[in-house]
Design an enzyme around this catalytic site. Structure first.
Site, PDB file in Angstrom:
ATOM      1  N   ALA A   1     103.361 -48.587   3.869  1.00 20.01           N
ATOM      2  CA  ALA A   1     104.056 -49.187   5.183  1.00 20.01           C
ATOM      3  C   ALA A   1     104.298 -47.677   5.923  1.00 20.01           C
ATOM      4  O   ALA A   1     103.881 -46.568   5.328  1.00 20.01           O
ATOM      5  CB  ALA A   1     105.694 -49.240   4.647  1.00 20.01           C
TER       6      ALA A   1
ATOM      7  N   SER B   1     103.294 -42.121  -2.866  1.00 21.50           N
ATOM      8  CA  SER B   1     103.947 -43.394  -1.897  1.00 21.50           C
ATOM      9  C   SER B   1     105.236 -43.073  -1.798  1.00 21.50           C
ATOM     10  O   SER B   1     105.832 -43.114  -0.755  1.00 21.50           O
ATOM     11  CB  SER B   1     103.653 -44.677  -2.624  1.00 21.50           C
ATOM     12  OG  SER B   1     102.251 -45.076  -2.446  1.00 21.50           O
TER      13      SER B   1
ATOM     14  N   LYS C   1     108.559 -56.287  -0.591  1.00 17.94           N
ATOM     15  CA  LYS C   1     108.471 -56.531  -2.180  1.00 17.94           C
ATOM     16  C   LYS C   1     109.318 -57.960  -2.451  1.00 17.94           C
ATOM     17  O   LYS C   1     109.061 -58.542  -3.519  1.00 17.94           O
ATOM     18  CB  LYS C   1     109.350 -55.346  -2.790  1.00 17.94           C
ATOM     19  CG  LYS C   1     108.911 -54.113  -2.568  1.00 17.94           C
ATOM     20  CD  LYS C   1     107.524 -54.150  -3.622  1.00 17.94           C
ATOM     21  CE  LYS C   1     106.797 -52.695  -3.768  1.00 17.94           C
ATOM     22  NZ  LYS C   1     105.547 -52.567  -4.190  1.00 17.94           N
TER      23      LYS C   1
ATOM     24  N   VAL D   1      92.340 -53.377   0.270  1.00 15.18           N
ATOM     25  CA  VAL D   1      92.608 -54.859   0.131  1.00 15.18           C
ATOM     26  C   VAL D   1      92.910 -55.485   1.505  1.00 15.18           C
ATOM     27  O   VAL D   1      93.161 -56.878   1.366  1.00 15.18           O
ATOM     28  CB  VAL D   1      93.957 -54.800  -0.945  1.00 15.18           C
ATOM     29  CG1 VAL D   1      93.492 -54.526  -2.404  1.00 15.18           C
ATOM     30  CG2 VAL D   1      94.871 -54.128  -0.363  1.00 15.18           C
TER      31      VAL D   1
ATOM     32  N   TYR E   1     114.444 -48.026   2.296  1.00  9.40           N
ATOM     33  CA  TYR E   1     113.201 -48.541   2.046  1.00  9.40           C
ATOM     34  C   TYR E   1     112.781 -49.785   2.792  1.00  9.40           C
ATOM     35  O   TYR E   1     111.833 -50.168   2.909  1.00  9.40           O
ATOM     36  CB  TYR E   1     113.746 -49.282   0.480  1.00  9.40           C
ATOM     37  CG  TYR E   1     112.462 -49.717  -0.462  1.00  9.40           C
ATOM     38  CD1 TYR E   1     111.756 -48.584  -0.810  1.00  9.40           C
ATOM     39  CD2 TYR E   1     112.425 -50.761  -0.937  1.00  9.40           C
ATOM     40  CE1 TYR E   1     110.538 -48.941  -1.613  1.00  9.40           C
ATOM     41  CE2 TYR E   1     111.270 -51.058  -1.713  1.00  9.40           C
ATOM     42  CZ  TYR E   1     110.476 -50.129  -2.086  1.00  9.40           C
ATOM     43  OH  TYR E   1     109.248 -50.399  -2.634  1.00  9.40           O
TER      44      TYR E   1
HETATM   45  P1  NAP Z   1     100.551 -44.371  -5.167  1.00  6.36           P
HETATM   46  O1  NAP Z   1      99.999 -43.686  -6.509  1.00  6.36           O
HETATM   47  O2  NAP Z   1     100.628 -43.727  -3.865  1.00  6.36           O
HETATM   48  O3  NAP Z   1      99.580 -45.648  -5.370  1.00  6.36           O
HETATM   49  C1  NAP Z   1      99.812 -46.460  -4.092  1.00  6.36           C
HETATM   50  C2  NAP Z   1      98.182 -47.072  -4.167  1.00  6.36           C
HETATM   51  O4  NAP Z   1      98.350 -48.075  -3.213  1.00  6.36           O
HETATM   52  C3  NAP Z   1      97.314 -45.832  -3.892  1.00  6.36           C
HETATM   53  O5  NAP Z   1      96.336 -45.934  -4.784  1.00  6.36           O
HETATM   54  C4  NAP Z   1      96.736 -46.282  -2.488  1.00  6.36           C
HETATM   55  O6  NAP Z   1      95.615 -45.884  -2.214  1.00  6.36           O
HETATM   56  C5  NAP Z   1      96.793 -47.804  -2.666  1.00  6.36           C
HETATM   57  N1  NAP Z   1      96.547 -48.586  -1.465  1.00  6.36           N
HETATM   58  C6  NAP Z   1      97.485 -48.464  -0.268  1.00  6.36           C
HETATM   59  N2  NAP Z   1      96.776 -49.055   0.787  1.00  6.36           N
HETATM   60  C7  NAP Z   1      95.605 -49.774   0.264  1.00  6.36           C
HETATM   61  C8  NAP Z   1      94.736 -50.571   0.731  1.00  6.36           C
HETATM   62  N3  NAP Z   1      94.869 -51.037   1.979  1.00  6.36           N
HETATM   63  N4  NAP Z   1      93.668 -51.142  -0.181  1.00  6.36           N
HETATM   64  C9  NAP Z   1      93.853 -50.574  -1.408  1.00  6.36           C
HETATM   65  N5  NAP Z   1      94.481 -49.662  -1.854  1.00  6.36           N
HETATM   66  C10 NAP Z   1      95.681 -49.208  -1.010  1.00  6.36           C
HETATM   67  O7  NAP Z   1     102.125 -44.616  -5.762  1.00  6.36           O
HETATM   68  P2  NAP Z   1     102.738 -45.491  -6.777  1.00  6.36           P
HETATM   69  O8  NAP Z   1     104.212 -45.066  -6.488  1.00  6.36           O
HETATM   70  O9  NAP Z   1     102.066 -45.285  -7.963  1.00  6.36           O
HETATM   71  O10 NAP Z   1     102.751 -46.884  -6.312  1.00  6.36           O
HETATM   72  C11 NAP Z   1     102.183 -48.088  -6.913  1.00  6.36           C
HETATM   73  C12 NAP Z   1     102.876 -49.463  -6.648  1.00  6.36           C
HETATM   74  O11 NAP Z   1     104.135 -48.981  -7.466  1.00  6.36           O
HETATM   75  C13 NAP Z   1     103.318 -49.637  -5.396  1.00  6.36           C
HETATM   76  O12 NAP Z   1     103.225 -50.931  -5.236  1.00  6.36           O
HETATM   77  C14 NAP Z   1     104.655 -49.310  -5.271  1.00  6.36           C
HETATM   78  O13 NAP Z   1     105.630 -49.773  -4.213  1.00  6.36           O
HETATM   79  C15 NAP Z   1     105.470 -49.571  -6.588  1.00  6.36           C
HETATM   80  N6  NAP Z   1     106.559 -48.805  -7.133  1.00  6.36           N
HETATM   81  C16 NAP Z   1     106.416 -47.426  -6.819  1.00  6.36           C
HETATM   82  C17 NAP Z   1     107.921 -46.879  -7.581  1.00  6.36           C
HETATM   83  C18 NAP Z   1     108.024 -45.329  -7.216  1.00  6.36           C
HETATM   84  O14 NAP Z   1     109.280 -44.905  -7.429  1.00  6.36           O
HETATM   85  N7  NAP Z   1     106.865 -44.630  -7.236  1.00  6.36           N
HETATM   86  C19 NAP Z   1     108.683 -47.594  -8.161  1.00  6.36           C
HETATM   87  C20 NAP Z   1     108.682 -48.902  -7.737  1.00  6.36           C
HETATM   88  C21 NAP Z   1     107.541 -49.750  -7.562  1.00  6.36           C
HETATM   89  P3  NAP Z   1      95.351 -44.378  -1.183  1.00  6.36           P
HETATM   90  O15 NAP Z   1      96.035 -43.347  -1.775  1.00  6.36           O
HETATM   91  O16 NAP Z   1      93.965 -44.293  -1.308  1.00  6.36           O
HETATM   92  O17 NAP Z   1      96.033 -44.850   0.057  1.00  6.36           O
END
Ligand code: NAP
Length: 256
Positions: free
Chosen positions: A96, A196, A163, A66, A156
């Site tokens: 980050a 993440s 966010k 992205v 965070y």
């Molecule tokens: P995740 O599985 O690590 O997902 C994060 C995704 O972002 C990965 O697929 C990663 O791809 C992708 N990404 C990072 N940089 C990118 C780029 N330049 N272009 C395209 N894709 C990119 O972790 P997740 O927890 O499910 O996170 C998903 C969302 O939920 C995030 O916005 C996170 O902040 C949010 N969230 C998570 C939590 C939690 O506790 N887990 C809570 C609230 C909100 P790669 O792995 O290939 O880098």
């Protein structure tokens, strides 16, 4: 009984592995009858995402970093050829630098701040701009946020600020796209152990603190986040836009 998303085409960005919130959402969307297209960021993730796409019966797997306008243009062109029309977009992307999720926020570098903003916040605007012309019958754009947008959550840091910008972007995009019947919302998920999340220092303490204090006295299940995404993507959510929907076992209502 037909699924809640029968006949809908969804683009889901952010599946890295089977623990990703985006994977739980893609599985729920398939359960409800949607056709899904998944994306991966780089070659490193390609095989994993292709395997998961096979498991789900996804219609396609496309590359998209992205941070690249060229990648986003190619994604839009590929989607225009097939499936041609989009009804839902799930933006489940954040990044980050690890050191910015461990040291005091005051120490955040200019480059680390901008990187977090670009990938975790601006990308929603760029993805919405690429996808909106394909959402000809209206639709639903969903992003993932966290409580750190509005409260100080230890470590965070720069991601909380990103966010906050993401949630503000949801409101501005909802205003711009509402006349086209495209709704834009965020789900603020409780902490879930994903790749993440593991980058955040002392994340396991956050998990145990939430389980002790949240009204439901437990952590959030990814399936609960996914079901909220189904609601927002479906006709059931037709009156909801510009919102941040908390799916966090109620933790955000607590004071101390
Ligand atoms: P995740 O599985 O690590 O997902 C994060 C995704 O972002 C990965 O697929 C990663 O791809 C992708 N990404 C990072 N940089 C990118 C780029 N330049 N272009 C395209 N894709 C990119 O972790 P997740 O927890 O499910 O996170 C998903 C969302 O939920 C995030 O916005 C996170 O902040 C949010 N969230 C998570 C939590 C939690 O506790 N887990 C809570 C609230 C909100 P790669 O792995 O290939 O880098």
């Amino acid at each position: 009984m037909p699924g809640l998303l029968e006949g809908k085409n969804a683009l889901i960005l952010g599946v890295a592995n089977r623990w990703s919130l985006a994977f739980a959402i893609a599985r729920a969307f398939r359960r409800e009858g949607a056709e899904v297209v998944l994306t991966y960021q780089g070659e490193r993730q390609r095989a994993t995402v292709e395997d998961l796409a096979d498991e789900l019966g996804a219609a396609a797997v496309l590359a998209c970093d992205v941070t690249s306008d060229e990648n986003l243009d190619r994604l839009a062109a590929d989607l225009k050829s097939s499936p041609g029309r989009l009804d839902c977009v799930v933006h489940s992307i954040a990044f980050a630098n690890r050191e910015d999720l461990a040291r005091p926020f005051l120490e955040t570098s200019r480059s680390g701040y901008l990187l977090a903003q670009e990938i975790s916040s601006y990308s929603l605007v760029a993805v919405a701009r690429a996808a909106a012309p394909l959402m000809r019958s209206g639709g639903s754009i969903i992003t993932l946020s966290y409580l750190g947008a509005s409260r100080v959550v230890p470590n965070y840091n720069v991601m909380g600020v990103a966010k906050a910008a993401l949630e503000a972007s949801v409101r501005y995009l909802a205003s711009d796209l509402g006349p086209k019947n495209i709704r834009v919302n965020a789900i603020s998920a409780g902490p879930v152990k994903t790749a993440s999340a593991r980058g955040i220092k002392d994340f396991s303490k956050v998990l145990s603190g939430v389980a002790q204090k949240a009204p439901l006295r437990r952590n959030t299940d990814p399936g609960e986040v996914a079901d909220a995404a189904v609601f927002l993507a479906s006709e059931l959510g037709r009156g909801v836009t510009g919102n941040v929907l908390f799916v966090d076992a109620g933790f955000q209502v607590m004071g101390l």
